[in-house]
Design an enzyme around this catalytic site. Structure first.
Site, mmCIF file in Angstrom:
data_model
loop_
_atom_site.group_PDB
_atom_site.id
_atom_site.type_symbol
_atom_site.label_atom_id
_atom_site.label_comp_id
_atom_site.label_asym_id
_atom_site.label_seq_id
_atom_site.Cartn_x
_atom_site.Cartn_y
_atom_site.Cartn_z
ATOM 1 C CG LEU A 111 -2.163 -0.867 1.152
ATOM 2 C CD1 LEU A 111 -2.774 -1.036 2.542
ATOM 3 C CD2 LEU A 111 -3.187 -0.271 0.208
ATOM 4 C CG ASP A 147 9.879 0.282 3.580
ATOM 5 O OD1 ASP A 147 8.660 0.209 3.334
ATOM 6 O OD2 ASP A 147 10.553 -0.679 4.008
ATOM 7 C CG ASP A 187 12.837 2.554 14.129
ATOM 8 O OD1 ASP A 187 11.600 2.618 13.959
ATOM 9 O OD2 ASP A 187 13.364 1.809 14.981
ATOM 10 C CB ILE A 188 8.727 6.382 11.602
ATOM 11 C CG1 ILE A 188 8.191 5.059 11.039
ATOM 12 C CG2 ILE A 188 9.324 7.213 10.468
ATOM 13 C CD1 ILE A 188 7.169 4.400 11.863
ATOM 14 C CG ASN A 226 1.301 2.289 4.586
ATOM 15 O OD1 ASN A 226 0.199 1.771 4.431
ATOM 16 N ND2 ASN A 226 2.420 1.720 4.131
ATOM 17 C CE1 TYR A 242 -2.111 -4.607 11.258
ATOM 18 C CE2 TYR A 242 -4.265 -5.665 11.201
ATOM 19 C CZ TYR A 242 -3.320 -4.839 10.620
ATOM 20 O OH TYR A 242 -3.589 -4.248 9.408
ATOM 21 C CE LYS A 295 -2.806 -1.255 11.137
ATOM 22 N NZ LYS A 295 -2.069 -0.137 10.490
ATOM 23 C CB THR A 352 -0.135 -5.793 1.741
ATOM 24 O OG1 THR A 352 -0.668 -6.385 2.939
ATOM 25 C CG2 THR A 352 -1.023 -4.630 1.314
#
Length: 303
Positions: A19, A38, A73-74, A100, A171, A175, A205
């Site tokens: 995505l 990324d 690394d966010i 994302n 997860y 989310k 994905t």
């Protein structure tokens, strides 16, 4: 390359594949200058490579667009600050952040290790919060300096965050948390010209093509590829452009050719006795209210 995002600078995290890659290419096709972030990790977050981000940035430039790769690394403060700095250093300003990035470590709850819980919460939820924090700090400073922002944040939730998903407690929790973060950010950042929304996409994905192999398979007969990640990107691009200025604090499902506005918790049937209930009375009343309420949709994978 000119379009509805002409002149806007856009960060997309997790943009090396799936995505994120589709979003980055779609923004560039609409005239945006793109920071492709990324880490190049595996499906479970292990390893790392600069290759995926560099490849997508090269793709954009080969098509006539402008892009730079970023490997920060966010989910660290240093990395999130560095990501925002990359946009400012490369292009002079920042207009849109698309959060994302993520990976999976699926287990049933009784088998879910603490490390797997922490890793998934970190990349999805903390990995949304920190880029949002430092982008918002930049836009707040711009506003205080008299340069009004017209900024956008697009967060990535999931059907798992809306309904739950069996085998994905970590997860699903992350989310769901992203939706709460989106609502708070939309309320707090409006004064700085920032609009914040979230999507709950369904697409092919690395995270879905094995878990939902039959549903996610690409057609072999040339018909519409409903699960192609590129189907989600047009909504993301619009939410990231100036035309979406009237939209904030909303959650959209996006899948194939379908866009749905998701409506969150609202008061349903209620009863007010005016004084304290006994436990038995509260239970009897709760059952009556539930009988009058809309039944909930089940979690993904529930029998």
């Amino acid at each position: 390359m000119a379009g509805i995002c002409n002149g806007r600078v856009v960060i997309v995290t997790g943009a090396g594949r799936g995505l994120g890659r589709a979003h980055a290419l779609a923004f560039a096709a609409e005239g945006a200058q793109v920071v492709v972030n990324d880490l190049g990790v595996g499906l479970d977050g292990a390893g790392g490579s600069a290759g995926p981000a560099a490849t997508v940035a090269d793709e954009i430039r080969a098509l006539g667009g402008e892009a730079v790769a970023n490997g920060d690394d966010i989910a660290t403060a240093e990395g999130a600050r560095g990501l925002v700095a990359t946009a400012l250093d490369a292009f002079g300003h920042l207009d849109t952040l698309v959060n994302n990035a993520g990976f999976l470590r699926d287990r049933m709850l009784v088998n879910l290790d603490e490390d797997d819980w922490d890793a998934v919460i970190r990349v999805h939820l903390k990995g949304h919060f920190l880029p949002l924090k430092y982008a918002a700090a930049h836009w707040r400073a711009e506003t205080k300096a008299g340069r009004a922002a017209d900024a956008r944040i697009v967060n990535t939730s999931s059907g798992a965050g809306l309904l739950g998903s069996v085998g994905q407690g970590n997860y699903s929790a992350a989310k769901a948390g992203i939706i709460g973060l989106t609502l708070v950010a939309a309320a707090e950042l409006a004064r700085y010209g920032v609009r914040v929304n979230a999507i709950a996409p369904a697409a092919r994905t690395r995270m879905t093509e094995q878990a939902f192999a039959a549903t996610m398979a690409a057609p072999v007969d040339g018909t519409f590829d409903a699960m192609a990640p590129e189907n989600v990107s047009p909504l993301v691009v619009w939410l990231g452009c100036a035309a979406s200025s009237a939209v904030t604090g909303r959650v959209f499902e996006a899948e194939a050719g379908r866009i749905t506005v998701m409506e969150g918790w609202r008061p349903g049937p209620t009863a007010d006795r005016g004084i304290r209930w006994t436990a038995a009375e509260a239970g009897e009343t709760a059952l009556k209210l539930l009988a009058a309420a809309e039944p909930p949709r089940g979690a993904y994978g529930a029998e």
